[in-house]
Design a protein around this motif. Structure first.
Motif, PDB file in Angstrom:
ATOM      1  N   ASP A 140      -3.570   5.136  -0.725  1.00 26.23           N
ATOM      2  CA  ASP A 140      -4.695   4.253  -1.028  1.00 26.23           C
ATOM      3  C   ASP A 140      -4.470   3.443  -2.300  1.00 26.23           C
ATOM      4  O   ASP A 140      -5.407   2.830  -2.813  1.00 26.23           O
ATOM      5  CB  ASP A 140      -5.987   5.068  -1.165  1.00 26.23           C
ATOM      6  CG  ASP A 140      -6.475   5.603   0.176  1.00 26.23           C
ATOM      7  OD1 ASP A 140      -6.242   4.919   1.193  1.00 26.23           O
ATOM      8  OD2 ASP A 140      -7.061   6.699   0.203  1.00 26.23           O
TER       9      ASP A 140
ATOM     10  N   ARG B 157      -3.257  -2.383   7.456  1.00 25.01           N
ATOM     11  CA  ARG B 157      -3.684  -1.028   7.129  1.00 25.01           C
ATOM     12  C   ARG B 157      -3.634  -0.147   8.379  1.00 25.01           C
ATOM     13  O   ARG B 157      -3.600  -0.646   9.516  1.00 25.01           O
ATOM     14  CB  ARG B 157      -5.085  -1.040   6.529  1.00 25.01           C
ATOM     15  CG  ARG B 157      -5.176  -1.826   5.219  1.00 25.01           C
ATOM     16  CD  ARG B 157      -6.598  -1.830   4.670  1.00 25.01           C
ATOM     17  NE  ARG B 157      -7.022  -0.483   4.323  1.00 25.01           N
ATOM     18  CZ  ARG B 157      -8.206   0.036   4.632  1.00 25.01           C
ATOM     19  NH1 ARG B 157      -9.092  -0.663   5.344  1.00 25.01           N
ATOM     20  NH2 ARG B 157      -8.514   1.272   4.272  1.00 25.01           N
TER      21      ARG B 157
ATOM     22  N   ARG C  15     -10.811   1.055  -2.876  1.00 23.02           N
ATOM     23  CA  ARG C  15     -11.969   1.283  -2.007  1.00 23.02           C
ATOM     24  C   ARG C  15     -12.218   0.031  -1.178  1.00 23.02           C
ATOM     25  O   ARG C  15     -12.689  -0.986  -1.691  1.00 23.02           O
ATOM     26  CB  ARG C  15     -13.190   1.638  -2.856  1.00 23.02           C
ATOM     27  CG  ARG C  15     -12.979   2.880  -3.731  1.00 23.02           C
ATOM     28  CD  ARG C  15     -14.219   3.223  -4.542  1.00 23.02           C
ATOM     29  NE  ARG C  15     -14.574   2.165  -5.487  1.00 23.02           N
ATOM     30  CZ  ARG C  15     -14.056   2.054  -6.714  1.00 23.02           C
ATOM     31  NH1 ARG C  15     -13.148   2.925  -7.133  1.00 23.02           N
ATOM     32  NH2 ARG C  15     -14.441   1.092  -7.514  1.00 23.02           N
TER      33      ARG C  15
ATOM     34  N   LEU D 128       0.833  -1.200   0.000  1.00 26.17           N
ATOM     35  CA  LEU D 128       0.000   0.000   0.000  1.00 26.17           C
ATOM     36  C   LEU D 128       0.867   1.249   0.000  1.00 26.17           C
ATOM     37  O   LEU D 128       1.752   1.420   0.851  1.00 26.17           O
ATOM     38  CB  LEU D 128      -0.898   0.030   1.243  1.00 26.17           C
ATOM     39  CG  LEU D 128      -2.266  -0.632   1.142  1.00 26.17           C
ATOM     40  CD1 LEU D 128      -2.939  -0.648   2.509  1.00 26.17           C
ATOM     41  CD2 LEU D 128      -3.163   0.064   0.117  1.00 26.17           C
TER      42      LEU D 128
END
Length: 519
Positions: free
Chosen positions: A45, A492, A74, A42
């Motif tokens: 995003d 994340r 997303r 990552l």
């Protein structure tokens, strides 16, 4: 009280187990038949990931190994459907549009492994990706090519205002590993807190003693490496974390030999820039920790190996059984120390092999070192797995894959956890001997590793488990609504975890998003 301290106190006071860590897991992407998901990384995003070794007869653009990206991924959308029909032969994702960046053989350079004798092979095995920004919307994407000899590509990327990336063909190349005698099976990896790619050499084999035996199980690959080098390889020059220093300019590789030699899946550096956790892929393997002498400098430090104490009785459920972790100190060394020991084994070829003997470190030397009778600590750094077992560490894991954190969230204390994938819980972990005796899970388990205020791991708890397993289901032996053979791990900044599969038990390998119930 910091957020990290508060959560640590909560965990300690409530004695949370995996049963308390209720979960939500959803499939977010699938790749074509025959392919593995690798290279999950990552950048903001933007989610980079690869299609590794797809079937070459699927008749789509994804019949070649592919490095790609979902720009502006997303993560709050619906679950990706289980692919059917034509969808089985493409990348399908609920995260957004997947853009192909480069594929094997592009520009006659990408994935191409060359040595002194010319081109050895074109790899179809892209693995780790790491994006190194050189400006607000530009940077270099480093991608491993998991082969023997190994490789790594570096491609200049520019991100447009629409989120699409463009490649600069004139600035797309393979990293030159000749100065470090080449690499062997560049597997997963991470980017250090000081923004250098850390690529991992995955050895696979356990025993160096017969390396120069012409009948050695990896001899064909040794010959490929000899073609790269122009001479028979020294085994102690392979099996390390390789740091790519000055990545935006010369991209100079340095093998961080003081971090130990074993089958590195990957390493992850903690926010203190000293503590590093290292996973060891294979059967009967070890969980390692390295603590550098100086922050931001991996050239010298102390190597440790984990000893596990299992919760509950032998035969406990692997999906719910956690472990306490104790660290056994192996030895301290500098880069210069270990490089000196390695050089002593240069120049040994197959003509030196004698049946029943070894040209390398013997088991007797390992035992002498463990008893404190060795003249130096080379055993700890050149035969790290054997050294760990001889000192009482747990050498029973099967099959250890990625270990990772979210650097910024771990530093802030909002996500004080690392995560580790075990693609299969079997053999040494599920037998009736040793420190680990849990039930077999052929579909794998993901573990949560709690970090204390000093980034030390003292606890390992299962949070996501695959299965059930049905050997009679040829296409999907592991249940399709759960993970199978977890491999790559990305944490994340909100604490959720992306899990990529490397499995033969799902017809289409999937990427999953796990969200802890507390979120």
């Amino acid at each position: 009280m910091t957020a990290k301290t508060a959560l640590a106190a909560l965990l300690a006071s409530s004695c949370l187990t995996s049963a308390a860590l209720a979960q939500e897991i959803k499939r977010v992407a699938t790749v074509p038949v025959g392919a593995e998901i690798t290279g999950m990384f990552l950048h903001g995003d933007d989610l980079f990931f690869n299609v590794q070794h797809p079937a070459d007869d699927i008749g789509t653009a994804f019949a070649k190994a592919t490095v790609g990206v979902v720009s502006g991924a997303r993560f709050d959308g619906d679950e990706a459907a289980l692919p059917e029909g034509d969808a089985r032969n493409v990348v399908a994702t609920a995260l957004g549009d997947y853009q192909i960046l480069v594929q094997e053989g592009d520009f006659d350079r990408i994935g191409v492994i060359e040595g002194k004798g010319g081109v050895i092979k074109t790899s179809n095995d892209p693995d780790f990706n790491g994006f190194i920004a050189t400006g607000e919307n530009e940077g270099y994407l480093f991608s491993n090519w998991e082969d023997r000899p190994g490789g790594m590509s570096r491609v200049k990327l520019t991100r447009g205002t629409d989120g699409a990336y463009s490649m600069d063909e004139s600035d797309a190349t393979m990293v030159d590993f000749s100065a470090v005698m080449g690499t062997w099976v560049n597997c997963f990896g991470t980017v250090s807190p000081w923004n250098t790619p850390l690529t991992s050499e995955e050895l696979y084999f356990d025993d160096t003693s017969a390396w120069n035996d012409p009948g050695f199980e990896e001899h064909d690959d040794q010959e490929a490496l000899a073609s790269y080098l122009g001479t028979f390889p020294n085994p102690y020059r392979y099996g390390y974390i390789v740091e790519i220093t000055d990545p935006a300019t010369n991209a100079t590789p340095v093998k961080r030999v003081a971090m130990g030699r074993f089958s590195h899946e990957n390493s992850v550096v903690m926010p203190d820039e000293r503590t590093v956790y290292l996973s060891d892929d294979g059967t009967d393997v070890v969980f390692f920790k390295f603590v550098a002498d100086t922050a931001g400098d991996l050239s010298s430090g102390t190597l440790f190996a984990a000893r596990m104490t299992q919760d509950g009785a032998p035969g406990s459920d692997s999906a719910t059984t956690g472990f306490d972790v104790e660290w056994i100190e192996l030895a301290h060394a500098s880069q210069a120390d270990v490089e000196g020991w390695i050089a002593e084994y240069d120049g040994i070829g197959t003509d030196a092999f004698k049946d029943g003997e070894t040209s390398y470190i013997s088991d007797a030397e390992v035992a002498a070192w463990a008893e404190g009778a060795a003249v130096d600590d080379r055993v700890a750094f050149l035969e790290s797995r054997k050294a760990a077992a001889a000192r009482g560490a747990t050498a029973e894991f099967r099959k250890m894959e990625g270990v990772n954190i979210n650097l910024e969230a771990a530093k802030a204390g909002t996500v004080p956890f690392a995560y580790m994938a075990m693609s299969e819980v079997a053999k040494g972990m599920s037998d009736d001997a040793g420190d680990i005796q849990v039930t077999e899970n052929k579909c794998g388990v993901v573990y949560q590793l709690s970090l204390d205020a000093g980034y030390d791991v003292t606890r390992m708890t299962p949070v996501v488990a695959g299965g059930p397993y049905d050997k009679n289901d040829e296409a999907n032996a592991c249940a399709v609504d759960a993970i199978s053979s977890p491999d790559n791990i990305v944490v994340r900044n909100d604490g959720s975890v992306l899990i990529g599969e490397d499995t033969g038990y799902h017809e289409n390998n999937a990427m999953w998003l796990w969200t802890p119930a507390a979120m």
